[in-house]
Enzyme design. Structure first.
Site, PDB file in Angstrom:
ATOM      1  N   ASP A  39      40.169  94.886  27.953  1.00 46.08           N
ATOM      2  CA  ASP A  39      39.305  93.851  27.377  1.00 46.08           C
ATOM      3  C   ASP A  39      40.110  92.700  26.793  1.00 46.08           C
ATOM      4  OD1 ASP A  39      40.284  95.508  25.414  1.00 46.08           O
ATOM      5  OD2 ASP A  39      38.428  95.684  24.294  1.00 46.08           O
ATOM      6  N   HIS A  48      51.536  98.839  27.665  1.00 41.49           N
ATOM      7  CA  HIS A  48      50.585  98.496  26.597  1.00 41.49           C
ATOM      8  C   HIS A  48      49.846  97.224  26.982  1.00 41.49           C
ATOM      9  CE1 HIS A  48      49.570  99.050  22.163  1.00 41.49           C
ATOM     10  NE2 HIS A  48      48.898  97.966  22.518  1.00 41.49           N
ATOM     11  N   GLU A 103      51.777  98.546  13.361  1.00 43.75           N
ATOM     12  CA  GLU A 103      51.448  97.151  13.660  1.00 43.75           C
ATOM     13  C   GLU A 103      50.819  96.533  12.411  1.00 43.75           C
ATOM     14  OE1 GLU A 103      48.962  94.449  16.911  1.00 43.75           O
ATOM     15  OE2 GLU A 103      48.307  96.495  16.451  1.00 43.75           O
ATOM     16  N   GLY A 153      41.959  99.836  17.380  1.00 47.74           N
ATOM     17  CA  GLY A 153      41.053  99.247  16.405  1.00 47.74           C
ATOM     18  C   GLY A 153      41.752  99.028  15.080  1.00 47.74           C
ATOM     19  N   HIS A 172      45.732  95.898  27.297  1.00 48.10           N
ATOM     20  CA  HIS A 172      44.314  96.198  27.064  1.00 48.10           C
ATOM     21  C   HIS A 172      43.425  95.547  28.116  1.00 48.10           C
ATOM     22  CE1 HIS A 172      44.520  98.025  22.976  1.00 48.10           C
ATOM     23  NE2 HIS A 172      45.663  97.347  22.907  1.00 48.10           N
ATOM     24  N   ASP A 206      50.248  93.349  25.522  1.00 42.89           N
ATOM     25  CA  ASP A 206      49.151  93.703  24.626  1.00 42.89           C
ATOM     26  C   ASP A 206      47.837  93.137  25.166  1.00 42.89           C
ATOM     27  OD1 ASP A 206      47.938  94.953  22.497  1.00 42.89           O
ATOM     28  OD2 ASP A 206      48.458  93.416  21.032  1.00 42.89           O
ATOM     29  N   HIS A 233      48.333 103.691  18.533  1.00 45.36           N
ATOM     30  CA  HIS A 233      48.591 102.428  17.851  1.00 45.36           C
ATOM     31  C   HIS A 233      49.061 102.741  16.432  1.00 45.36           C
ATOM     32  CE1 HIS A 233      46.393 100.300  21.034  1.00 45.36           C
ATOM     33  NE2 HIS A 233      46.802  99.158  20.491  1.00 45.36           N
TER      34      HIS A 233
END
Length: 371
Positions: free
Chosen positions: A29, A25, A216, A186, A27, A313, A213
């Site tokens: 970006d 996991h 969370e 998102g 990302h 993350d 996702h």
């Protein structure tokens, strides 16, 4: 204890950084180097709040440490802004893989949303190609430096838009060219996976792996929908599955827990939880249990037999690395090398790879920890 993003930690005489790791996991970006943001922003005419890499890193970290997922996500406007050209995407992906290799990762899955990178005129196909080029360049650079690493793309759709079926088809098209799975990301609260049932139905018909996702910013309903509507093989974070556990009593190290049906299903089916300790603190995902790492239900889930994995993350936003996350967990919960190895074995078993390649990963992890 202070463990910085690029530092190391020695546990039982072993360098955690040098141990073989699996990252599930992470990302794209969320892992752009601050120095790269400053340089690319200047090239594309994007205004940044700070002029130096160090100052920008401070600015991002401060705004990420808000206790709100919504506020946390706002920092991505900056990183996504410099990832709108082929050159920018390729560079960010290349550096991302190099950073994974420097962190001791031998297999990683990088998730990102192609639909967020079209403002520069590129097509969906072109942005995926640019990222794949960068990944392969990073793998080659790591090999030349003596580190063997493989990285696959998790093609991601934004859950608050209506392009998930289109993105799902894109992911399947790239199945033999670098894409290993699909995700939705998102704003989680208010946007259940069920909104994207058509995309998930299509992916299931193509036998294409899915992680979602869930658990969370939203609770048990999001996890239930991820499993039932999304057919998720893993849960992105999933930390709030602990809400379905009722701690009846504690006596020393003995804890009596009553399982809800959902928690028992996730535990018994060994559905991997992609836990990200530092990020879970920053976004308020564990606010029901406390505000310190010691309050994180990670250890409870681990001791109860859930398939827990450790992840970063977003490296830049959390100023972290997989080495740092493991070191913090070891310090907080008094884990030893055997525990850290279990976390890597769980991640290897949950990787979106053919079984033969997962078995190879497991062997490499065993050899690395034995050394």
């Amino acid at each position: 204890m202070s463990i910085d993003q690029h530092g190391d930690h020695v546990l039982q005489g072993m360098s955690i950084r040098k141990l073989p790791k699996v990252s599930l996991h992470d990302h794209l970006d969320g892992g752009v180097r601050p120095a790269t943001i400053v340089e690319l922003a200047d090239q594309v005419g994007l205004e940044v709040p700070e002029d130096t890499a160090d100052d920008l890193a401070d600015w991002i970290a401060e705004r990420s440490d808000s206790g709100s997922l919504v506020e946390y996500l706002k920092t991505f406007d900056l990183t996504v802004g410099v990832m709108q050209t082929r050159e920018g995407l390729t560079r960010v992906a290349r550096e991302f893989v190099e950073d994974l290799a420097a962190d001791g990762v031998i297999y990683g899955e990088v998730r990102w949303a192609p639909e967020q990178h079209l403002s520069g005129g590129l097509s969906l196909e072109e942005v995926v190609e640019a990222v794949q080029d960068g990944i392969e360049e990073g793998e080659d650079a790591a090999e030349q430096a003596g580190h063997d690493i493989r990285v696959g793309q998790l093609i991601t759709a934004m859950r608050h838009t209506d392009r998930s079926l289109e993105i799902a088809r894109l992911a399947v098209e790239w199945r033999e060219r670098g894409a290993v799975g699909f995700d939705i990301a998102g704003p989680e609260d208010g946007f259940l996976p069920s909104r994207h049932r058509e995309a998930f139905d299509y992916l299931a018909s193509e036998f294409f792996p899915v992680t979602v996702h869930a658990g969370e910013a939203a609770g048990l309903d999001s996890i239930r929908s991820a499993l039932l509507d999304g057919r998720a093989l893993r849960l992105g974070h999933g930390v709030r599955i602990a809400e379905d556990l009722d701690v009846v009593s504690r006596a020393g190290d003995e804890v009596l827990v009553q399982f809800g049906d959902l928690a028992r299903w996730v535990r018994d089916r060994e559905i991997p939880l992609e836990l990200s300790p530092s990020s879970n603190l920053q976004t308020g995902a564990i606010s029901a249990w406390g505000e310190e790492l010691a309050d994180h239900p990670f250890d409870l889930l681990y001791q109860l037999g859930f398939s827990v994995t450790v992840n970063v993350d977003n490296r830049t936003m959390s100023r972290t690395s997989l080495t740092r996350e493991l070191a913090l967990l070891a310090e907080t919960f008094e884990y030893d090398l055997d525990d850290l190895e279990v976390f890597q074995l769980n991640a290897a078993a949950g990787a979106f790879l053919p079984v033969e390649e997962r078995e190879e990963l497991i062997e490499l992890i065993g050899e690395g920890f034995e050394r």
